[in-house]
Design a protein around this motif. Structure first.
Motif, short mmCIF file in Angstrom:
data_model
loop_
_atom_site.label_atom_id
_atom_site.label_comp_id
_atom_site.label_asym_id
_atom_site.label_seq_id
_atom_site.Cartn_x
_atom_site.Cartn_y
_atom_site.Cartn_z
N LEU A 1 -7.08 0.10 18.46
CA LEU A 1 -8.00 -0.94 18.23
C LEU A 1 -7.27 -1.79 17.47
O LEU A 1 -6.77 -1.46 16.30
N SER A 2 -7.24 -3.13 17.70
CA SER A 2 -6.43 -4.12 17.08
C SER A 2 -7.33 -5.14 16.62
O SER A 2 -7.68 -6.15 17.48
N ALA B 1 -15.30 4.63 12.11
CA ALA B 1 -14.10 3.86 11.39
C ALA B 1 -14.25 4.50 9.97
O ALA B 1 -14.60 4.31 9.04
N LEU B 2 -13.18 5.73 9.89
CA LEU B 2 -12.99 6.42 8.85
C LEU B 2 -12.70 5.71 7.50
O LEU B 2 -11.68 4.88 7.73
N THR C 1 -9.17 6.05 13.09
CA THR C 1 -8.35 6.26 11.89
C THR C 1 -7.58 4.61 11.91
O THR C 1 -7.24 4.05 12.73
N LEU C 2 -7.34 4.39 10.56
CA LEU C 2 -6.71 3.30 10.20
C LEU C 2 -7.41 1.98 10.53
O LEU C 2 -6.59 0.96 10.92
N VAL D 1 -6.59 4.79 17.39
CA VAL D 1 -5.97 4.34 16.04
C VAL D 1 -5.78 2.63 15.78
O VAL D 1 -5.41 2.26 16.87
N GLY D 2 -6.16 2.33 14.48
CA GLY D 2 -5.99 1.05 14.22
C GLY D 2 -4.50 0.27 14.05
O GLY D 2 -3.94 1.10 13.20
N ILE D 3 -4.20 -0.53 14.84
CA ILE D 3 -2.95 -1.21 14.63
C ILE D 3 -3.11 -2.66 14.78
O ILE D 3 -3.53 -3.29 16.03
N GLY D 4 -3.77 -3.26 13.78
CA GLY D 4 -3.85 -4.79 13.85
C GLY D 4 -3.37 -5.77 12.68
O GLY D 4 -2.87 -5.13 11.78
#
Length: 293
Positions: A106-107, A13-14, A46-47, A80-83
């Motif tokens: 990833l949420s 997780a950058l 990312t994110l 890509v993180g969208i949560g």
């Protein structure tokens, strides 16, 4: 290739590097990405919340995603993180973010509003139905204030086609074992706790989405690969060396801890956006001592 096959091993997780003006330092981000790939990590996230996403505006998030895909250039998968806690707004993001090159989304579970288990189910069901990519659940009750029960995770895994896995960071080993026992065969289960990754792999998890991997990509991903091969004695020897780093890294705040390590390694500046601040002087000295500086 399924998400479970594609995302075995270590995902990192950058962090989001900032300059002294607190703007995103894309040159440093590029150096971090190169260090992760050179270190042998299997994929990048990312994110994620380690990237201080609560303090990034939408344009900054889009810029980071575009830059990450460009820099990675297909060498490893990118998640890509969208949560968040506004289901309708997240659905808009799923439609507007550049996800064509993403392996998955990833949420993180909703924070603060503490939905019931039924609310969590329908939140994730709505996201999965809107998402152009498979969704990985992220249960992190220490940050969200609400644990997602094993039964809810299994219900989502069985009833919602586009939900492909979970990053489980409850720290509850019994809950983890229940998920591993009852989930479908093609469901990805990865650790969200660096310090517990080794025993959780022993229980059957397929890897970890890591914070510590930002600072120790070679050692950490090597430990995970060794454990996945079943050589737990060798994996334990690597993990034993990292245990003090885990303790220092999460003593005050994430990502303040890992950014301090990375700063001392010469990868990034030690800058964080409020309300997060750098480590206290005493703890930062422990970082230096651990690294032999």
């Amino acid at each position: 290739m399924s998400v479970r096959q594609q995302l075995q091993g270590t995902g990192v997780a950058l962090v989001t590097p900032f300059g002294s003006n607190f703007e995103i330092d894309f040159e440093a981000l590029g150096n971090v990405i190169e260090a992760m790939i050179k270190g042998g990590v299997e994929y990048l996230v990312t994110l994620g919340t380690t990237g201080e996403t609560p303090t990034l505006d939408k344009q900054e998030k889009l810029d980071i995603v575009h830059y990450t895909f460009e820099k990675v250039a297909g060498r490893v998968p990118v998640v890509v993180g969208i949560g968040g806690n506004n289901t309708a707004e997240l659905i808009k993001e799923l439609h507007s973010f550049p996800l064509d090159k993403a392996a998955a989304v990833l949420s993180a579970a909703p924070y603060y509003n503490k939905p019931s288990q039924e609310g969590l189910f329908y939140h994730y069901k709505a996201l999965a139905e809107a998402s152009p990519k498979p969704v990985i659940l992220y249960n992190v009750p220490g940050r969200t204030g609400r644990n997602m029960a094993a039964a809810t995770t299994i219900r989502l895994a069985n009833e919602v086609a586009n939900i492909a896995g979970i990053k489980e960071a409850s720290g509850d080993m019994l809950q983890c074992m229940q998920i591993l026992r009852d989930c479908p065969d093609d469901f990805l289960v990865v650790s969200g706790d660096d310090a517990l990754a080794l025993p959780q792999i022993a229980c059957g998890m397929q890897g970890v989405i890591s914070v510590a991997g930002n600072a120790f990509p070679g050692d950490f991903s090597g430990m995970v690969r060794t454990a996945l091969k079943g050589d737990f004695a060798a994996a334990k020897r690597i993990n034993d060396r990292l245990m003090d780093a885990y303790e220092i890294m999460f003593a005050e705040n994430n990502p303040a801890g890992v950014k301090a390590f990375m700063h001392e390694q010469g990868l990034i500046g030690n800058y964080l956006r409020l309300p997060v601040v750098p480590l206290s002087a005493g703890l930062h000295k422990q970082v230096k001592n651990y690294l032999g500086h």
